[in-house]
Design a protein around this motif. Structure first.
Motif, PDB file in Angstrom:
ATOM      1  N   THR A  11      23.524  -8.984   7.260  1.00 10.51           N
ATOM      2  CA  THR A  11      22.634  -7.840   7.068  1.00 10.51           C
ATOM      3  C   THR A  11      23.235  -6.898   6.043  1.00 10.51           C
ATOM      4  O   THR A  11      24.451  -6.853   5.847  1.00 10.51           O
ATOM      5  CB  THR A  11      22.408  -7.067   8.386  1.00 10.51           C
ATOM      6  OG1 THR A  11      23.686  -6.659   8.916  1.00 10.51           O
ATOM      7  CG2 THR A  11      21.712  -7.937   9.415  1.00 10.51           C
ATOM      8  N   VAL A  12      22.371  -6.128   5.395  1.00 10.17           N
ATOM      9  CA  VAL A  12      22.790  -5.160   4.381  1.00 10.17           C
ATOM     10  C   VAL A  12      22.956  -3.798   5.042  1.00 10.17           C
ATOM     11  O   VAL A  12      22.072  -3.348   5.782  1.00 10.17           O
ATOM     12  CB  VAL A  12      21.746  -5.062   3.252  1.00 10.17           C
ATOM     13  CG1 VAL A  12      22.140  -3.984   2.244  1.00 10.17           C
ATOM     14  CG2 VAL A  12      21.586  -6.418   2.563  1.00 10.17           C
ATOM     15  N   ALA A 169      14.781   3.194   1.874  1.00 10.24           N
ATOM     16  CA  ALA A 169      15.121   1.769   1.897  1.00 10.24           C
ATOM     17  C   ALA A 169      15.508   1.330   3.300  1.00 10.24           C
ATOM     18  O   ALA A 169      15.208   0.200   3.716  1.00 10.24           O
ATOM     19  CB  ALA A 169      16.260   1.493   0.925  1.00 10.24           C
ATOM     20  N   ALA A 170      16.167   2.223   4.050  1.00  9.05           N
ATOM     21  CA  ALA A 170      16.583   1.886   5.417  1.00  9.05           C
ATOM     22  C   ALA A 170      15.413   1.909   6.393  1.00  9.05           C
ATOM     23  O   ALA A 170      15.378   1.131   7.349  1.00  9.05           O
ATOM     24  CB  ALA A 170      17.664   2.867   5.875  1.00  9.05           C
ATOM     25  N   ARG A 171      14.418   2.777   6.148  1.00 11.07           N
ATOM     26  CA  ARG A 171      13.334   2.963   7.117  1.00 11.07           C
ATOM     27  C   ARG A 171      12.157   2.020   6.910  1.00 11.07           C
ATOM     28  O   ARG A 171      11.434   1.723   7.862  1.00 11.07           O
ATOM     29  CB  ARG A 171      12.835   4.409   7.046  1.00 11.07           C
ATOM     30  CG  ARG A 171      13.874   5.431   7.446  1.00 11.07           C
ATOM     31  CD  ARG A 171      13.347   6.847   7.278  1.00 11.07           C
ATOM     32  NE  ARG A 171      14.360   7.835   7.632  1.00 11.07           N
ATOM     33  CZ  ARG A 171      14.121   9.130   7.763  1.00 11.07           C
ATOM     34  NH1 ARG A 171      12.887   9.594   7.567  1.00 11.07           N
ATOM     35  NH2 ARG A 171      15.087   9.960   8.093  1.00 11.07           N
ATOM     36  N   MET A 172      11.950   1.571   5.687  1.00  9.52           N
ATOM     37  CA  MET A 172      10.799   0.723   5.407  1.00  9.52           C
ATOM     38  C   MET A 172      11.068  -0.711   5.894  1.00  9.52           C
ATOM     39  O   MET A 172      12.221  -1.147   5.967  1.00  9.52           O
ATOM     40  CB  MET A 172      10.479   0.723   3.918  1.00  9.52           C
ATOM     41  CG  MET A 172      10.042   2.077   3.378  1.00  9.52           C
ATOM     42  SD  MET A 172       8.527   2.666   4.184  1.00  9.52           S
ATOM     43  CE  MET A 172       8.364   4.301   3.456  1.00  9.52           C
ATOM     44  N   ASP A 178      15.466  -7.748  -0.212  1.00  9.66           N
ATOM     45  CA  ASP A 178      14.956  -6.522  -0.837  1.00  9.66           C
ATOM     46  C   ASP A 178      15.868  -5.334  -0.551  1.00  9.66           C
ATOM     47  O   ASP A 178      16.021  -4.449  -1.405  1.00  9.66           O
ATOM     48  CB  ASP A 178      13.539  -6.232  -0.358  1.00  9.66           C
ATOM     49  CG  ASP A 178      12.519  -7.198  -0.947  1.00  9.66           C
ATOM     50  OD1 ASP A 178      12.683  -7.564  -2.120  1.00  9.66           O
ATOM     51  OD2 ASP A 178      11.576  -7.595  -0.240  1.00  9.66           O
ATOM     52  N   ARG A 179      16.481  -5.306   0.625  1.00 11.97           N
ATOM     53  CA  ARG A 179      17.443  -4.233   0.913  1.00 11.97           C
ATOM     54  C   ARG A 179      18.645  -4.318  -0.032  1.00 11.97           C
ATOM     55  O   ARG A 179      19.144  -3.304  -0.510  1.00 11.97           O
ATOM     56  CB  ARG A 179      17.893  -4.316   2.375  1.00 11.97           C
ATOM     57  CG  ARG A 179      16.858  -3.790   3.366  1.00 11.97           C
ATOM     58  CD  ARG A 179      17.197  -4.187   4.798  1.00 11.97           C
ATOM     59  NE  ARG A 179      18.480  -3.693   5.216  1.00 11.97           N
ATOM     60  CZ  ARG A 179      18.697  -2.478   5.770  1.00 11.97           C
ATOM     61  NH1 ARG A 179      17.667  -1.639   5.938  1.00 11.97           N
ATOM     62  NH2 ARG A 179      19.894  -2.109   6.157  1.00 11.97           N
ATOM     63  N   SER A 197       7.660  -2.257  -4.731  1.00 16.51           N
ATOM     64  CA  SER A 197       7.323  -3.659  -4.974  1.00 16.51           C
ATOM     65  C   SER A 197       7.457  -4.487  -3.695  1.00 16.51           C
ATOM     66  O   SER A 197       6.594  -5.333  -3.400  1.00 16.51           O
ATOM     67  CB  SER A 197       8.246  -4.221  -6.066  1.00 16.51           C
ATOM     68  OG  SER A 197       8.020  -5.605  -6.255  1.00 16.51           O
ATOM     69  N   ALA A 198       8.512  -4.231  -2.928  1.00 11.88           N
ATOM     70  CA  ALA A 198       8.704  -4.959  -1.672  1.00 11.88           C
ATOM     71  C   ALA A 198       7.586  -4.648  -0.679  1.00 11.88           C
ATOM     72  O   ALA A 198       7.110  -5.528   0.051  1.00 11.88           O
ATOM     73  CB  ALA A 198      10.067  -4.612  -1.075  1.00 11.88           C
TER      74      ALA A 198
END
Length: 211
Positions: A11-12, A169-172, A178-179, A197-198
């Motif tokens: 995980t990122v 980025a963390a919440r979407m 993509d992260r 885009s994601a």
């Protein structure tokens, strides 16, 4: 150039994001004990495994990651440790060192590029697409007869463009690829473009499932 203990994961971790860990491998127990016994608040680096598995080694790793500081550590049964950490700084890995006794690498800080102008249009686009994705997920939950997933409230977003872009980025609902793309974006506007885009892909997939 700093030498840092590293924790490759599937995980990122993004700056500002919390990461709970359960540590049981001997090499990462050794890493944890060294971090806890050090005065260096940098903690350890987290990088995405691009090929392979978390346990056992022999994996391929990204060359961009996030430094994490340890917030708490609890001893668990079976020689395991429960750790809560938090990402705080993006880094580039310039050279991997031997994994003995645990993964280590030379790292350098990678702050966001400073831009003179900030495009509010892309921020509004991300928020709108995020709302659309949430609405579609609620429709899917009702269609499938399952509980609606919890969604974050974006009213508390930071005023700082970099912090705000990492928060989004963390919440979407983004996949790990993509992260990682968001983590590697040179600055906030580029990061928001990655997120937008994601979300287009997320929305298209949700609409297809609703057919």
């Amino acid at each position: 150039m700093d030498v840092s203990p590293m924790f490759p994961l599937g995980t990122v971790l993004l700056p500002g994001e919390r990461l709970p860990l359960q540590i049981f491998e001997e090499r990462y127990i050794a890493m944890l004990l060294e971090c806890l016994g050090s005065d260096d608040e940098r903690g350890f680096g987290v990088v995405l495994i691009t090929r392979g598995h978390e346990a056992g080694g022999g994996d391929e790793r990204s060359d961009v990651g996030t430094m994490a500081r340890i917030l708490s550590c609890t001893t668990l049964p079976g020689n395991r440790f429960g750790v809560i950490s938090e990402g705080f700084e993006r880094v580039r890995i310039t050279r991997w060192l031997d994994d003995d006794p645990f993964p280590q690498a030379e790292v350098e800080r990678w702050p966001d590029e400073v831009t003179a102008d900030r495009d509010d249009t892309i921020l509004a686009m991300v928020l709108d697409r995020g709302d659309e994705a949430q609405d579609l997920y609620r429709q899917l939950a009702r269609k499938l007869g399952v509980e609606e997933p919890p969604f974050p409230d974006n009213d508390d977003l930071s005023d700082d463009p970099t912090e705000r872009s990492f928060q989004l980025a963390a919440r979407m609902p983004l996949g790990q690829t993509d992260r990682q793309r968001a983590l590697c974006a040179p600055g906030p506007d580029g990061r928001l473009a990655v997120i937008a885009s994601a979300l287009d892909d997320v929305i298209a997939a949700a609409r297809f499932r609703l057919l």
